[in-house]
Scaffold this active site. Structure first.
Site, short mmCIF file in Angstrom:
data_model
loop_
_atom_site.label_atom_id
_atom_site.label_comp_id
_atom_site.label_asym_id
_atom_site.label_seq_id
_atom_site.Cartn_x
_atom_site.Cartn_y
_atom_site.Cartn_z
N HIS A 26 0.84 -1.21 0.00
CA HIS A 26 0.00 0.00 0.00
C HIS A 26 0.87 1.26 0.00
O HIS A 26 0.69 2.15 -0.84
CB HIS A 26 -0.91 -0.02 1.23
CG HIS A 26 -1.78 1.19 1.38
ND1 HIS A 26 -3.11 1.19 1.04
CD2 HIS A 26 -1.52 2.45 1.83
CE1 HIS A 26 -3.63 2.38 1.26
NE2 HIS A 26 -2.68 3.16 1.75
N GLU A 27 1.80 1.32 0.94
CA GLU A 27 2.63 2.53 1.03
C GLU A 27 3.55 2.67 -0.18
O GLU A 27 3.86 3.78 -0.61
CB GLU A 27 3.43 2.52 2.34
CG GLU A 27 2.59 2.53 3.60
CD GLU A 27 1.57 3.67 3.64
OE1 GLU A 27 1.82 4.73 3.03
OE2 GLU A 27 0.52 3.48 4.29
N HIS A 85 1.74 4.48 -2.88
CA HIS A 85 1.88 5.93 -2.69
C HIS A 85 3.25 6.41 -3.19
O HIS A 85 3.37 7.46 -3.84
CB HIS A 85 1.76 6.28 -1.21
CG HIS A 85 0.37 6.33 -0.68
ND1 HIS A 85 -0.65 7.03 -1.28
CD2 HIS A 85 -0.17 5.77 0.44
CE1 HIS A 85 -1.76 6.90 -0.56
NE2 HIS A 85 -1.49 6.13 0.48
N HIS A 98 3.45 6.91 -6.82
CA HIS A 98 2.76 8.15 -7.21
C HIS A 98 3.72 9.33 -7.10
O HIS A 98 3.68 10.25 -7.92
CB HIS A 98 1.54 8.34 -6.30
CG HIS A 98 0.46 9.18 -6.88
ND1 HIS A 98 -0.72 9.45 -6.22
CD2 HIS A 98 0.36 9.84 -8.08
CE1 HIS A 98 -1.50 10.21 -6.98
NE2 HIS A 98 -0.86 10.46 -8.10
#
Length: 669
Positions: A459-460, A463, A466
């Site tokens: 999940h991280e 990020h 991105h």
């Protein structure tokens, strides 16, 4: 002695010289940065030339260069490796930085230049990106109170200053409570080896012998899953839930009440009925009603599933000789026993195949296969011995520096997050980002992750991608500078690759033998993939609904009473509590980033299920054309366009909620 924060950073990739930065450097560095910023703002506002995009907006992009650099270092360290000196400075800085921000947005000459540009935007021959940046500056100043005058302007500045101070105090109180509590363990009954080892490691970190349980999620959750001692589970669970409301100096209940009152006042000063309407206006959802509609559409099927599961587990509780209802400290224990009975699946059997290093490599491998990224370890000074860094390249081009800081420690706030020491931009030549992932995994030798931990890592890292793949001109729209209910799309989408069989086959190998995870265990994992989603969904939704109701209406004088009323109205099952009760709801009260916005994880989940379906429809989780579209239309774009526009460019249309319900196993696939 030279202040390293104020010198040119000439080391590899212009990284902060962490080995030269001292705590006493920060205060003078902030003073110098604020002075430089004020001078730059004054020069822009007093420019005798007519406003242009270059002399106003681009000048604003440059104005805080030093402040961004100093703050990037300080606030990352304050969150991931706090100490008394940094905490004291953080308290001192909160009102100063708020005052500086208010000075800028209250500068009538500066606001006049921005408003003039906005009025003439159609005549300025701006690029689409420039027009977007101008719109965001214009909106930011408006929403900060640039149109207010006299007493209202002064009051707005005072409100924002107090909110900044309260957010800092909320965070530090929570950190203090989490660092202070531990429970010695003399009875290890039921605990698998990995929990025993983690409890021993936690004790050693605190200079103690034996075993302890702390409030670190990677330790307390498996303890609640496996400990046969119901009394100890209750004690640990209640301590976990009592963070921020233990009484005394670290109690956050009054802070929450004051914060809600000030947010309402801020909204009213700007002409909004309440803070939720103010906050949600620029988001994809747009209004509290749209958010409420989503949450309640998911609530009913999730609650029904949770109540069905609770009834089955209460029968197990009674069979074990305990009277009364199933309690919150029983849920994880009996859910684990039930999963083992129904699916012959023991999560403890997974951990030897999920070493931290293997999961990092898995995340890197997926990024390579999707986007062509390469990761080379860097030997550079960092801010803590646990942190490590990689040079990220593509076809020989430097794309980013990625820093991973994975282990829990008392100086680190709880949770997991992505941040950055430097954002990507290209206005004055190419500037590549320095991105950091911070987690709170239990340290071990080796560190072995739960499936939830591995999902958090992915999940991280979503990020992080991105931030690393952004390709824009202006830092205003760089990386994760997007609508709050869009920011979780890349992260939640990336979690899907952890479930891809070829990723598991390639990377989930036994840390001792190197043997791949057995096919039988992978099949059990797949069959149990939606296990306990009634609980997980209800736990999350309870927090999201309370957050929304706090802000969509008059601020409650007693947030705890309001919380209880909301939970009673929606019928929260007895054995489930909010994922984040108000006094430790850092998403909402440590700042206003997720205030009225905790729902955004679920809003993004509606999209992430649909986005991954694009790969499935293409026939491969690594379809190159779909990966290219994902990068071209979402990951590289930052906030350069409206979130819905970017998603439609990638996928063609917006999805409905059904994919989310099916993905969580709450309705039939």
């Amino acid at each position: 002695m030279t202040n390293a924060l104020l010198t040119d950073w000439t080391g590899p990739f212009s990284l902060p010289p962490f080995d030269q930065i001292r705590d006493e450097d920060f205060a003078p560095a902030f003073e110098a940065a604020l002075e430089q910023g004020r001078a730059a703002i004054a020069a822009i506002a007093a420019d005798p030339d007519a406003p242009t995009f270059a002399n106003t907006i681009e000048a604003l992009e440059r104005a805080d260069a030093l402040l961004d650099r100093v703050a990037g270092v300080f606030f990352n360290l304050a969150g991931s490796d706090s100490n008394p000196a940094r905490q004291a400075l953080q308290r001192d800085l909160a009102p100063k930085l708020s005052a500086y921000s208010s000075e800028i947005t209250a500068n009538t000459a500066l606001w006049g230049r921005i408003a003039d540009l906005w009025a003439r935007k159609d005549t300025l021959a701006l690029t689409p990106e420039q027009e977007r940046v101008l719109m965001l500056y214009h909106r930011m100043f408006q929403r900060a109170g640039a149109g207010l005058n006299g007493g209202e302007a002064k009051r707005m500045a005072a409100v924002k200053s107090e909110l900044a101070t309260l957010g800092t105090q909320f965070t530090q109180n929570l950190l203090a409570d989490e660092a202070a509590w531990f429970m010695p363990l003399d009875d290890l009954s039921g605990l698998p080896e990995f929990v025993v080892n983690t409890a021993a490691s936690a004790a050693r970190e605190r200079g103690m012998d034996g075993h302890i349980v702390t409030l670190n999620r990677s330790l307390i959750v498996p303890f609640l899953q496996y400990s046969t001692r119901r009394d100890l589970r209750e004690k640990a669970y209640e301590a976990w839930g009592a963070r921020g409301m233990t009484g005394g100096e670290t109690d956050n209940r009054d802070i929450a009440a004051r914060t809600l009152a000030l947010r309402q006042e801020r909204a009213e000063l700007l002409g909004y009925a309440n803070f939720a309407r103010f906050k949600l206006e620029p988001e994809m959802a747009g209004s509290p009603d749209a958010v409420r509609d989503l949450l309640m559409r998911v609530w009913e099927p999730a609650k029904a599933k949770a109540e069905e599961d609770a009834a089955a587990m209460e029968a197990m509780l009674h069979a074990d000789g305990f009277e009364g209802p199933l309690e919150p400290w029983d849920w994880r224990y009996y859910a684990e026993k039930r999963r083992h009975a129904l699916h012959d699946f023991d999560e403890a059997a997974l951990k030897p195949f999920l070493s931290l290093d293997a999961m990092i490599e898995a995340a890197f491998d997926v990024a390579h296969r999707l986007f062509g990224l390469e990761f080379e370890p860097l030997d550079v000074p960092l801010y803590h011995p646990d942190a490590r860094a990689w040079n990220v390249t593509r076809d020989g081009r430097h794309m980013a520096v990625f820093i991973g800081d994975y282990f829990a420690r008392a100086s680190k706030r709880s949770g997991a997050w992505m941040s950055g020491f430097r954002d990507q931009s290209a206005m004055d030549g190419e500037v590549r980002p320095v991105v950091v992932n911070v987690c709170n995994f239990a340290k071990g030798d080796p560190a072995l992750l739960s499936w939830d931990d591995a999902r958090t890592l992915f999940h991280e890292f979503g990020h992080a991608l991105h931030g690393m793949l952004t390709d824009v001109t202006y830092k205003m729209i760089s990386g994760t500078s997007v609508a709050r209910d869009f920011v979780e799309l890349p992260s939640q989408l990336y979690e899907h690759w952890l479930d891809v069989p070829e990723v598991i086959e390639a990377h989930a190998k036994h840390w001792q033998t190197g043997e791949p995870m057995p096919e039988e265990l992978r099949e059990k994992l797949k069959n149990a993939s939606t296990w306990d989603q009634g609980f997980a969904t209800v736990e999350f939704l309870a927090s999201a609904i309370v957050d929304l109701e706090f802000h969509d209406g008059p601020p409650p004088a007693d947030p705890m009473q309001k919380q209880a009323e909301v939970l009673e109205n929606i019928g929260l099952p007895h054995a489930i509590r909010m994922r984040h009760a108000t006094p430790h709801f850092a998403h909402v009260f440590a700042g206003d980033g997720y205030s009225s916005g905790y729902y955004s994880y679920m809003w993004s989940e509606v999209m992430d299920a649909d986005a991954f379906a694009a790969f499935e429809e293409a026939g491969s989780a690594f379809d190159p054309e779909t990966a290219r579209k994902l990068e071209d239309f979402i990951l590289s774009k930052g906030g350069s366009d409206e979130a819905e526009t970017l998603y439609r460019q990638f996928r063609g249309s917006m999805p409905g909620v059904e994919a989310l319900l099916k993905g969580r196993g709450l309705i039939a696939a």
